[in-house]
Design an enzyme around this catalytic site. Structure first.
Site, PDB file in Angstrom:
ATOM      1  N   ARG A 203       1.500   1.407  -2.760  1.00  0.00           N
ATOM      2  CA  ARG A 203       0.638   1.036  -3.903  1.00  0.00           C
ATOM      3  C   ARG A 203       1.302   1.560  -5.174  1.00  0.00           C
ATOM      4  O   ARG A 203       1.085   2.706  -5.576  1.00  0.00           O
ATOM      5  CB  ARG A 203      -0.748   1.656  -3.739  1.00  0.00           C
ATOM      6  CG  ARG A 203      -1.432   1.264  -2.449  1.00  0.00           C
ATOM      7  CD  ARG A 203      -2.791   1.924  -2.296  1.00  0.00           C
ATOM      8  NE  ARG A 203      -3.241   1.812  -0.918  1.00  0.00           N
ATOM      9  CZ  ARG A 203      -3.755   0.720  -0.380  1.00  0.00           C
ATOM     10  NH1 ARG A 203      -3.921  -0.361  -1.118  1.00  0.00           N
ATOM     11  NH2 ARG A 203      -4.124   0.696   0.890  1.00  0.00           N
TER      12      ARG A 203
ATOM     13  N   CYS B 236      -6.868  -2.503  -0.209  1.00  0.00           N
ATOM     14  CA  CYS B 236      -6.217  -3.441  -1.131  1.00  0.00           C
ATOM     15  C   CYS B 236      -7.240  -4.370  -1.776  1.00  0.00           C
ATOM     16  O   CYS B 236      -7.139  -4.696  -2.966  1.00  0.00           O
ATOM     17  CB  CYS B 236      -5.170  -4.286  -0.405  1.00  0.00           C
ATOM     18  SG  CYS B 236      -3.851  -3.307   0.315  1.00  0.00           S
TER      19      CYS B 236
HETATM   20  C1  BEZ Z   1      -5.797  -1.141   3.244  1.00  0.00           C
HETATM   21  O1  BEZ Z   1      -6.912  -0.888   3.662  1.00  0.00           O
HETATM   22  O2  BEZ Z   1      -5.628  -1.728   2.171  1.00  0.00           O
HETATM   23  C2  BEZ Z   1      -4.592  -0.687   4.008  1.00  0.00           C
HETATM   24  C3  BEZ Z   1      -4.680   0.468   4.735  1.00  0.00           C
HETATM   25  C4  BEZ Z   1      -3.559   0.885   5.459  1.00  0.00           C
HETATM   26  C5  BEZ Z   1      -2.388   0.165   5.432  1.00  0.00           C
HETATM   27  C6  BEZ Z   1      -2.319  -0.983   4.649  1.00  0.00           C
HETATM   28  C7  BEZ Z   1      -3.420  -1.413   3.940  1.00  0.00           C
END
Ligand code: BEZ
Length: 208
Positions: A121, A44
């Protein structure tokens, strides 16, 4: 769950730039609205930083950015400040604090098979008439492609402006698809046309 062509659902939400009434925020602009699963997570952080770095590019194309996650505004502020301190990238676009999941549910950003508590996302492209024109959904473990987000926006805007469709992998400078004929008369005119790059009457391209 909204679909392409639907009016973008209106809402009021607390964001990092204050309370926003979406229809007022969006008025006469394109809007790219995107959700991320959680603050202070690595993928993110890369995606949201990429949006921040491109904010001026979007602004120049009459496009506002707005993010969302199911985190508090306090969490958003701490994360935005942390990213600014660590990397120098400042996320100045509003980020919705969707703690009650109301906006996530309104836009179908919750995909329970992926997560019951975090938005996937998603990216929504909303035109100046308030219509949803394109949607993208990515899972938790794969970040989005900023190049494709930008390409899709330009393709939508160019398609509207030039009244044409965009072929696979279209980029600015490439030829666009001429709408196919709908009558025998139009078909014969297209067959006789020497101006377009033609595979056949139903597949013709022109410079725009
Ligand atoms: C992330 O790295 O943004 C992420 C990975 C897995 C679940 C939620 C966020």
């Amino acid at each position: 769950m909204p679909r392409i062509g639907d009016p973008a659902p209106d809402f009021t939400a607390v964001t990092t730039t204050g309370t926003i009434h979406f229809s007022e925020f969006a008025m006469d602009n394109w809007v790219v609205m995107f959700s991320h699963p959680a603050d202070f997570t690595p993928v993110c952080t890369t995606e949201m930083s990429a949006f921040a770095l491109e904010e001026e590019w979007f602004r120049q194309r009459n496009t506002k950015l707005i993010g969302l996650s199911i985190d508090s505004v306090h969490s958003h502020l701490a994360w935005v400040n942390n990213v600014r301190e660590k990397t120098g990238v400042y996320m100045q676009f509003p980020i919705i604090a969707d703690l009650d999941m109301s906006v996530s549910k309104l836009y179908g950003m919750l995909h329970p098979g992926e997560s019951e508590t975090a938005a996937v996302r998603a990216v929504f492209f909303i035109d100046p008439e308030g219509k949803i024109r394109l949607m993208m959904y990515y899972p938790m473990n794969v970040g989005r492609n900023m190049d494709e987000v930008k390409r899709a926006l330009i393709a939508l805007q160019t398609s509207d402006e030039k009244k044409c469709a965009m072929p696979v992998d279209w980029r600015p400078g490439d030829k666009a698809i001429v709408p196919p004929p709908k009558t025998l008369e139009q078909m014969d005119a297209r067959i006789a046309n020497t101006e377009y790059e033609k595979v056949d009457f139903y597949l013709a391209k022109k410079s725009i």
